[in-house]
Design a protein around this motif. Structure first.
Motif, short mmCIF file in Angstrom:
data_model
loop_
_atom_site.label_atom_id
_atom_site.label_comp_id
_atom_site.label_asym_id
_atom_site.label_seq_id
_atom_site.Cartn_x
_atom_site.Cartn_y
_atom_site.Cartn_z
N ARG A 17 -19.31 18.75 -13.48
CA ARG A 17 -18.54 17.78 -14.26
C ARG A 17 -17.09 17.90 -13.96
N VAL A 18 -16.79 16.67 -13.96
CA VAL A 18 -15.33 16.14 -13.55
C VAL A 18 -14.87 14.88 -14.35
N ASN A 19 -13.05 15.38 -13.80
CA ASN A 19 -13.03 13.95 -14.92
C ASN A 19 -11.59 13.72 -13.66
N ILE A 20 -12.12 12.51 -13.22
CA ILE A 20 -11.33 12.16 -11.65
C ILE A 20 -10.65 10.54 -11.88
N PRO A 21 -9.85 10.82 -11.83
CA PRO A 21 -9.44 9.44 -11.57
C PRO A 21 -9.52 8.59 -10.88
N VAL A 22 -10.18 7.53 -10.40
CA VAL A 22 -10.52 6.22 -8.88
C VAL A 22 -9.99 4.87 -9.41
N HIS A 23 -10.30 4.73 -8.86
CA HIS A 23 -9.66 3.14 -7.84
C HIS A 23 -10.77 2.39 -7.28
N GLY A 34 -11.21 3.45 -12.41
CA GLY A 34 -12.35 4.21 -13.63
C GLY A 34 -12.04 5.19 -13.65
N CYS A 35 -12.89 6.25 -13.79
CA CYS A 35 -13.06 8.14 -13.76
C CYS A 35 -14.60 8.54 -13.76
N MET A 36 -14.67 9.49 -12.59
CA MET A 36 -16.23 9.71 -12.48
C MET A 36 -15.22 11.18 -13.29
N LYS A 37 -17.44 11.04 -13.94
CA LYS A 37 -17.05 11.89 -14.59
C LYS A 37 -18.34 13.16 -14.27
N ASN A 38 -18.68 13.11 -13.54
CA ASN A 38 -19.19 13.97 -12.77
C ASN A 38 -20.12 13.60 -11.12
N LEU A 39 -20.00 14.80 -10.28
CA LEU A 39 -20.12 14.27 -8.72
C LEU A 39 -21.03 15.25 -8.26
N LEU A 102 -16.00 19.45 -4.56
CA LEU A 102 -16.92 20.55 -5.13
C LEU A 102 -16.35 21.95 -5.04
N ARG A 103 -15.91 22.79 -3.52
CA ARG A 103 -15.02 23.62 -3.13
C ARG A 103 -14.06 23.77 -4.70
N ARG A 108 -12.99 20.87 -11.52
CA ARG A 108 -14.17 20.78 -13.21
C ARG A 108 -13.93 20.91 -14.49
N SER A 109 -14.70 20.25 -15.12
CA SER A 109 -14.14 19.67 -16.44
C SER A 109 -15.27 20.72 -17.36
#
Length: 111
Positions: A17-23, A34-39, A102-103, A108-109
């Protein structure tokens, strides 16, 4: 591969679970936030204000924070449309930026 709620899960590796802003960019669209919510190593769940079509080839730009401020672009396909966003699959399995994220415990959220 794992089974999830009576369907085959095509994701390789653990979902984080993440909260990573993306374009996001595609042939007919540029620079949508956009925003990645899991990876995972094979893809991500992403939310976006744009309605991305299934199987669309997209470019996901991830802006890295200091100490190494830079942007990395990863190509992916829209593989699923869900009510909580779109499932994307990386064109290249386990891109370096994804392995680095991931490392990193800082992305991580909380659950």
């Amino acid at each position: 591969m794992a089974h999830s709620e009576h369907r085959l899960e095509h994701r390789w590796g653990e979902r984080v679970r993440v909260n990573i802003p993306v374009h996001v960019s595609a042939a007919a669209l540029t620079g949508v936030d956009g925003c990645m919510k899991n990876l995972s190593l094979s893809g991500a769940l992403m939310r976006s204000d744009c309605d991305l079509r299934l199987y669309t080839l997209i470019e996901v730009r991830i802006d890295l924070a200091p100490p190494s401020p830079r942007a990395v672009v990863v190509k992916a396909h829209v593989s699923r449309k869900l009510k909580e966003g779109v499932g994307i699959e990386w064109c290249e399995f386990a891109p370096n930026i994804v392995k680095d994220l991931l490392r990193s415990p800082s992305v991580r959220s909380p659950p």
